[in-house]
Enzyme design. Structure first.
Site, short mmCIF file in Angstrom:
data_model
loop_
_atom_site.label_atom_id
_atom_site.label_comp_id
_atom_site.label_asym_id
_atom_site.label_seq_id
_atom_site.Cartn_x
_atom_site.Cartn_y
_atom_site.Cartn_z
N LYS A 1 -18.66 -1.47 9.20
CA LYS A 1 -17.49 -0.87 8.58
C LYS A 1 -16.99 -1.72 7.42
O LYS A 1 -16.86 -2.94 7.54
CB LYS A 1 -16.39 -0.70 9.63
CG LYS A 1 -15.17 0.06 9.13
CD LYS A 1 -14.16 0.27 10.25
CE LYS A 1 -12.99 1.13 9.78
NZ LYS A 1 -12.01 1.38 10.86
N CYS B 1 -10.75 8.44 -0.38
CA CYS B 1 -11.66 7.96 0.66
C CYS B 1 -12.67 9.05 1.06
O CYS B 1 -13.50 9.45 0.25
CB CYS B 1 -10.88 7.41 1.84
SG CYS B 1 -11.87 6.27 2.85
N ARG C 1 -5.98 -1.04 17.38
CA ARG C 1 -6.34 0.20 18.09
C ARG C 1 -7.80 0.15 18.54
O ARG C 1 -8.13 0.43 19.68
CB ARG C 1 -6.10 1.39 17.17
CG ARG C 1 -6.54 2.74 17.73
CD ARG C 1 -6.73 3.74 16.60
NE ARG C 1 -7.83 3.35 15.73
CZ ARG C 1 -8.00 3.82 14.49
NH1 ARG C 1 -7.13 4.67 13.97
NH2 ARG C 1 -9.04 3.43 13.76
N SER D 1 -11.29 1.20 4.40
CA SER D 1 -11.50 1.40 5.83
C SER D 1 -12.46 2.57 6.00
O SER D 1 -12.04 3.72 6.12
CB SER D 1 -10.17 1.67 6.55
OG SER D 1 -10.36 1.89 7.92
N GLU E 1 -2.85 3.67 -0.91
CA GLU E 1 -1.54 4.09 -0.40
C GLU E 1 -1.19 3.41 0.92
O GLU E 1 -0.05 3.53 1.39
CB GLU E 1 -1.51 5.61 -0.22
CG GLU E 1 -2.22 6.15 1.02
CD GLU E 1 -3.74 6.16 0.93
OE1 GLU E 1 -4.39 6.51 1.93
OE2 GLU E 1 -4.28 5.83 -0.16
N HIS F 1 -8.09 3.09 0.09
CA HIS F 1 -6.78 3.61 0.51
C HIS F 1 -5.66 2.81 -0.16
O HIS F 1 -4.95 2.05 0.51
CB HIS F 1 -6.64 3.51 2.04
CG HIS F 1 -7.38 4.55 2.79
ND1 HIS F 1 -6.95 5.87 2.86
CD2 HIS F 1 -8.52 4.48 3.51
CE1 HIS F 1 -7.80 6.56 3.60
NE2 HIS F 1 -8.76 5.74 4.00
#
Length: 306
Positions: free
Chosen positions: A163, A142, A249, A192, A237, A235
């Site tokens: 985003k 990333c 969040r 992300s 993972e 990502h």
């Protein structure tokens, strides 16, 4: 074969509950093999979450993997306890005379900054230089991928209109390359991020090849032709609930955030997300360890020059 970690690392107990084979130092000393030495430069704020995610990804291989967690001295982590860092991490300065079979440079939540404005940028550039002579193959994740492409090739990142957030479909570009061996024609992977490196800029770099990209999310995976530098823009993972946690969040903070695409059943954030990318993520890390680390690394790691 297992991933070897320190016996008291919190992630070890979680991995064992998931039936993932891990071992501590006491058992590892009785293994009559030369394990792979993998360093992880963890730049993420929630370091324990990232430890668990990456150890999961490295566990699906017949090879024994010894993991060393690295930190940068030029940045103070505010989201992970000092006791955890002191116990389970070492500084790059303390191992820079050593050689490693593999290195993973994680992402970091500093996309809004120019690279040179990041407080540990100078130290990171020294680590990236060091990786060219002391590491057989390096994965950049990333923001780490954007940083590597900028530092090694001068490729600049650009701000996205909104985003890139959720699961995106990607098409494999060249399945003859071992890194994507066993991949389906199309696969999902999490993203992300607020920035990207343009596909046309990557294509214009003769040292790089694109192995997977998305019509919506752009390039997902590219690497140098010798496989020593690998760049992953997303990502793979991530856990099942990582995007869910990020979404909730940001909503709680009142930040402008849309639902992660292709993630919640019926786009309902109250429903449990389906885990739709784990198989390809595991395949990616297994292929890296096998074809770009194990098959090419010298047996005498410290005594053979790269």
């Amino acid at each position: 074969m297992p991933v070897k970690v320190q016996g008291e690392l919190p992630a070890k107990e979680i991995l064992e509950r998931e039936n993932i084979f891990v071992m501590d130092e006491n058992r590892a000393v009785h293994q009559d093999i030369r394990p792979l030495q993998i360093a992880i430069l963890n730049l993420m704020p929630l370091k324990e979450d990232t430890e668990l995610q990456l150890l999961r990804s490295l566990s699906n291989t017949p090879l024994q993997v010894d993991v060393t967690f690295l930190l940068v001295k030029s940045h103070e982590s505010r989201n992970t306890s000092t006791s955890h860092l002191n116990k389970f991490y070492v500084s790059w300065d303390s191992v820079k005379e050593h050689r490693f079979d593999g290195l993973i440079i994680t992402g970091a939540p500093v996309e809004h900054l120019e690279f040179e404005a990041v407080d540990y940028w100078e130290e990171l550039t020294r680590i990236m230089d060091w990786s060219l002579t002391n590491v057989t193959s390096t994965i950049h994740l990333c923001w780490g991928a954007q940083a590597g492409l900028y530092y090694h090739y001068g490729l600049k990142k650009r701000l996205l209109p909104k985003k890139m957030f959720g699961l995106y479909w990607h098409k494999v570009a060249n399945r003859k390359i071992p890194l994507v061996r066993g991949f389906d024609d199309m696969f999902l992977a999490p993203h992300s991020r607020h920035t990207e490196v343009a596909a046309e800029d990557i294509r214009a770099c003769s040292d790089l090849m694109i192995l997977a990209e998305s019509e919506e999310a752009g390039v997902f995976l590219c690497m140098t032709k010798d496989g020593r530098q690998i760049y992953i823009m997303g990502h793979p993972e991530y856990d099942r609930v990582t995007l869910d946690q990020e979404y909730k969040r940001d909503k709680a903070k009142g930040l402008p955030i849309e639902l992660p695409v292709n993630y919640y059943p019926d786009n309902d954030p109250e429903k449990k997300p389906l885990l739709l990318w784990r198989a390809h993520a595991n395949n990616l890390y297994t292929n890296w360890l096998n074809y770009y680390v194990y098959q090419t690394t010298p047996y005498d790691l410290d005594g053979t020059p790269f």
